[in-house]
Design a protein around this motif. Sequence first.
Motif, short mmCIF file in Angstrom:
data_model
loop_
_atom_site.label_atom_id
_atom_site.label_comp_id
_atom_site.label_asym_id
_atom_site.label_seq_id
_atom_site.Cartn_x
_atom_site.Cartn_y
_atom_site.Cartn_z
N ALA A 343 0.84 -1.21 0.00
CA ALA A 343 0.00 0.00 0.00
C ALA A 343 0.87 1.25 0.00
CB ALA A 343 -0.92 0.00 1.21
N ALA A 344 1.94 1.26 0.82
CA ALA A 344 2.83 2.42 0.89
C ALA A 344 3.48 2.68 -0.47
CB ALA A 344 3.89 2.20 1.96
N ALA A 345 3.90 1.62 -1.16
CA ALA A 345 4.51 1.78 -2.47
C ALA A 345 3.52 2.36 -3.48
CB ALA A 345 5.05 0.44 -2.96
N ARG A 346 2.28 1.90 -3.42
CA ARG A 346 1.27 2.42 -4.36
C ARG A 346 0.91 3.87 -4.05
NH1 ARG A 346 0.84 -2.94 -4.12
NH2 ARG A 346 0.13 -4.12 -5.94
N ILE A 347 0.86 4.22 -2.77
CA ILE A 347 0.58 5.61 -2.40
C ILE A 347 1.71 6.52 -2.88
CG2 ILE A 347 0.34 7.21 -0.45
CD1 ILE A 347 -1.01 4.85 1.06
N GLU A 348 2.94 6.07 -2.70
CA GLU A 348 4.08 6.87 -3.15
C GLU A 348 4.02 7.13 -4.64
OE1 GLU A 348 7.47 7.93 -5.13
OE2 GLU A 348 6.82 5.82 -5.21
N SER A 349 3.62 6.12 -5.42
CA SER A 349 3.57 6.30 -6.87
C SER A 349 2.56 7.36 -7.28
CB SER A 349 3.24 4.96 -7.56
OG SER A 349 1.93 4.55 -7.25
N LEU A 350 1.54 7.61 -6.44
CA LEU A 350 0.54 8.63 -6.75
C LEU A 350 1.08 10.05 -6.58
CD1 LEU A 350 -2.59 6.98 -5.10
CD2 LEU A 350 -2.23 7.37 -7.55
N THR A 351 2.22 10.22 -5.89
CA THR A 351 2.78 11.57 -5.76
C THR A 351 3.14 12.15 -7.13
OG1 THR A 351 5.04 10.72 -5.45
CG2 THR A 351 3.71 11.04 -3.46
N GLU A 379 -8.04 4.59 -5.83
CA GLU A 379 -7.97 3.13 -5.78
C GLU A 379 -6.50 2.72 -5.70
OE1 GLU A 379 -9.97 1.36 -9.04
OE2 GLU A 379 -11.96 2.03 -8.41
N LEU A 380 -6.22 1.81 -4.80
CA LEU A 380 -4.87 1.26 -4.68
C LEU A 380 -4.92 -0.18 -5.17
CD1 LEU A 380 -3.92 2.59 -1.11
CD2 LEU A 380 -3.50 3.67 -3.34
N GLY A 381 -4.17 -0.48 -6.20
CA GLY A 381 -4.22 -1.80 -6.81
C GLY A 381 -4.10 -2.91 -5.79
N GLY A 382 -5.03 -3.85 -5.81
CA GLY A 382 -5.01 -4.97 -4.89
C GLY A 382 -5.79 -4.73 -3.61
N PHE A 383 -6.37 -3.53 -3.45
CA PHE A 383 -7.11 -3.20 -2.25
C PHE A 383 -8.54 -2.83 -2.62
CE2 PHE A 383 -2.69 -2.50 -1.38
CZ PHE A 383 -2.52 -2.98 -0.09
N THR A 384 -9.48 -3.18 -1.75
CA THR A 384 -10.89 -2.88 -2.01
C THR A 384 -11.21 -1.46 -1.58
OG1 THR A 384 -11.50 -3.75 0.16
CG2 THR A 384 -11.56 -5.28 -1.70
N GLY A 385 -12.10 -0.82 -2.33
CA GLY A 385 -12.54 0.52 -1.98
C GLY A 385 -11.53 1.59 -2.31
#
Length: 393
Positions: A343-351, A379-385
């Motif tokens: 999740a942290a990696a996917r959030i970082e990519s959104l920066t 949406e974070l890939g692999g996570f619901t909602g």
Amino acid sequence: MAEIDDIEDWLIGQALGSPDLASMFAEMCERLRLCHVPVDRAMLTWSTLHPLIEAEYAYWENGSTVHHERIAHAQAETEEWLNSPVRAVLINREPMLRRRLTNANAPYDYPLLSELSENGYTDYMVLPTEFELPAIKGEYPNTGIIVSWATREENGFSDDALTAIRYIQKRLALAARATIEGQITRTIAETYLGKIAGGKVLNGQIRHGDGETIDAVIYFSDMRHSTAIAEALGPDDYLTWLNAYFEATGGAVLANGGEVLDFIGDAVLGVFPTDQQSIASAVTKAIASADDTRMRLQTVNAGSSNKYPLKAGIALSVGSVMFGNIGVSDRLTFSVIGQSVHAAARIESLTKTVGSDVLMTSDVARLAGGRSRPVGEFELGGFTGRKPLFALE
């Protein structure tokens, strides 16, 4: 000097434990004096294997507390060291250097000897004891310990005293070797795995599948345009630039009380565990690390002519991370895995698309002290909602 046997027995006990080497050395000198060995000044020097430290020494003088100092790799050699009898013994591989300081024709061939004579010392000697230790091979190829001994006794060291010192220094070397090797083992484990993971490995979590979960505030940072920078700079310059980036990011995490768990390519995964502190405290430290990273990157870029400035995206979140031994039974890595890391990696990519260099989850934003700004739900890939995210102002 039958009492010397008691010191030998004590040193064996020290070797079986985990003593502080400087304190052990000072106590040994005190014990020698109680055995009528007239030691008034002594210095123990040893090399070590450490990314920052080249050597250490403990200096003891009768009536004073022991002084312990570490010498960094980059530390310039002083004039005092270059003209030191200890260095001369190392360079020349002498079995012993001895100077009687009361003789009319005493050779004061080292500046230290004149100083000792002026302070009432009558006899001075340097004894090396070699043994194998992991170390960086440099100007001084031998490893082990080297001890200088001095006395104010009127006639210097007697033959009996010299015999006692030689005898006990070998036993000191055994205790020192055990202690130094233990220090090196812990240093290597913590340098390559971090204090948390390194501690777990040293405490026995070395089997395939061993693992543990901790709750923490997570710091995840990734370098911008790393592929283009690597291609433009070439391997050597890129490595230097990459280490400057890690000093700015991983260095900020460590400086603010966090733990760097892993370097994933040119990304940094850091945590601020909440088992011994509140989430609020951990969040405060994580935000301070993000601010520190920003300032460090600005400093690096201001002092560089590189056309590719250092930039980073940072994600701050709260979750659980799992340490685990993964791989095959005879080739393991102690890695960090789990949904929170993804999740942290996917959030970082959104920066990259949101336009803020630091993004936080709602758990972090609630404790950011008014510095958070909502940027939307994603949406974070692999996570619901969809998850709300916030920029750090």
